[in-house]
Design a protein around this motif. Structure first.
Motif: not given
Length: 483
Positions: A20-23, A54-61
């Motif tokens: 469930g993480a957004d990022a 696989q998880f579109p829209g999720r961000k990577l910091h």
């Protein structure tokens, strides 16, 4: 509010997104304040790219939050080409010396100010905005009142703050204790967590032990007569400077009203199990806050926070500093261990191949047994009856059962009391007759499996992607580890 979860490696990145993480935030090589986390290296950028698909829209910091020496900047510049292989949406930095390099080579990536820069006032926020920062990860010393004041003064600056996890006793985590005692600097990502070491009280042993166990023994700095640090003597340890964990899941509405754009879970060195359950709890709590699910639907997931490792928790500096100033003794382990990770469901043709391998193995064993001398055959049969694990039987087809890839992480035995957890199932017990372990190479049932043993799970329970298998740790008691 964005939910930002930790990821110390590719596996944890998957569970952060799946639960469930957004990022998620990662570290690369030695440029992160958690060098003891696995971090990312080699060709793992390929797996990261695939997870982003696989998880579109999720961000990577990406955390590049050490204090850079000249040699570090030179090395960073030399490895820019490698960093470009990762689909990075934002860099988390504390050292503004690397900002020109990042802006030149990653013009599309956002700049986030690390909590290590200890920004806790509106004027500093304005300055960092002028330097090109899009987000500030506020110092943990900022109260909710101060956060609201900063947001009102700089409304176009995104604000992020920690909501859960371990906290450092030092100001904004800028501690020299580890470097002093071990030569391992926290500012170079090598903190030895010396504030949680096992210290001795140097006095007459029986007197010191009696005082410390009573809870009456405290440290007091001469010029601060009203500030006390409790010293507590446990079994072979003494806690002096260990701070409480942070837990704000019951106060997310206040964090949102304070103007926070993102809440962050600490823990890149934590396990996949920890990442999954904590991320899931905050996802459900946020969904309830936003009216997407009823509060009662989120409650079981929030309750599961007690089933991951943690120390006594509090609200940090958000409401008043008295809670943050309270030291704690020891740490609570989880009453559960991660038994295994469940992979994809096997397609029918692969499942059929496993049964075929089992039938072939059974026929071969029968032929070998038939070829033995009668006395030898009787001895073999007697041995199999006494030690069935030496003569595994082929897995039998069972109505309503399916096979799933299984990656054992601890010893799991047939008949163990196991539970399934997944992004949308808080916990589901699995009776022993509802599952079995199967060796995919020869189609035989396994009596046990552990890390490194090929295995599939044959079960009547329908499992969603990202399911984990857990079981009670020993007697299921939470132990005080003294750390």
């Amino acid at each position: 509010m964005e939910l930002l979860a930790p990821a110390g490696n590719v596996e944890k990145l998957y569970y952060a997104y799946a639960y469930g993480a957004d990022a998620a935030y990662i570290g690369l090589k030695q440029f992160s304040l958690r060098v003891k986390a696995d971090n990312f290296y080699g060709d793992e950028y390929k797996a990261v790219r695939e997870l982003k698909r696989q998880f579109p829209g999720r961000k990577l910091h990406c955390a590049l939050n050490i204090s850079f020496h000249n040699s570090d900047i030179d090395q960073l510049a030399a490895e820019i080409g490698y960093f470009k292989e990762y689909p990075i949406d934002a860099f988390i930095v504390q050292d503004i010396g690397v900002v020109p390099l990042l802006r030149r080579h990653f013009p599309e990536a956002a700049l986030h100010l690390s909590t290590q820069a200890n920004c806790v006032n509106r004027e500093a926020a304005k300055l960092y905005r002028s330097l090109g920062f899009r987000r500030i990860v506020l110092g943990r010393e900022a109260s909710l009142k101060e956060i609201r004041e900063i947001k009102d003064a700089v409304p176009d600056m995104e604000l992020e703050a920690f909501c859960h996890g371990a906290m450092c006793i030092a100001y904004a985590g800028r501690c020299l204790m580890s470097a002093y005692l071990t030569g391992r600097s926290a500012q170079a990502g090598a903190c030895a967590h010396t504030c949680r070491w096992n210290f001795d009280v140097l006095a007459e042993p029986e007197t010191a032990k009696r005082l410390a166990e009573s809870g009456a023994l405290v440290l007091r700095e001469k010029k601060r007569p009203g500030d006390y640090l409790p010293i507590y003597e446990g079994d072979n340890f003494t806690a002096v400077l260990s701070s409480k964990d942070l837990r704000m899941i019951e106060h997310l509405g206040d964090m949102k009203r304070a103007g926070l754009d993102s809440i962050k879970i600490e823990g890149r060195m934590k396990s996949s199990y920890y990442v999954a359950l904590v991320t899931r709890a905050y996802r459900k709590a946020l969904d309830a806050l936003d009216g997407k699910i009823p509060q009662e639907a989120a409650a079981p997931f929030i309750a599961e926070l007690e089933n991951v490792s943690h120390r006594a928790s509090g609200t940090g500096f958000y409401y008043n500093r008295s809670d943050a100033d309270e030291a704690v003794s020891g740490a609570a382990d989880s009453s559960y261990v991660l038994a295994a990770e469940v992979g994809r469901r096997l397609p029918p043709e692969q499942e059929e191949a496993v049964f075929a391998a089992g039938a072939a193995r059974e026929q071969a064993d029968a032929a070998e047994l038939a070829a033995l001398h009668p006395a030898a055959r009787a001895a073999r049969e007697a041995d199999c009856a006494q030690h069935p694990e030496r003569c595994p039987r082929a897995a039998a087809r069972r109505d309503g059962f399916s096979m799933y890839e299984l990656v054992p992480r601890n010893m799991i035995r047939a008949g163990d009391a196991i539970e399934f957890i997944s992004p949308d199932v808080a916990s589901e017990g699995a009776p022993p007759d509802s599952w079995t372990l199967v060796n995919p190479e020869d189609g035989t049932e396994r009596g046990w499996a552990c890390d490194g043993h090929p295995c599939v799970l044959y079960t009547s329970v329908r499992l969603e992607p990202g399911t984990l298998v857990r079981m009670k740790d020993g007697a299921g008691a939470i132990r005080n580890s003294g750390r």
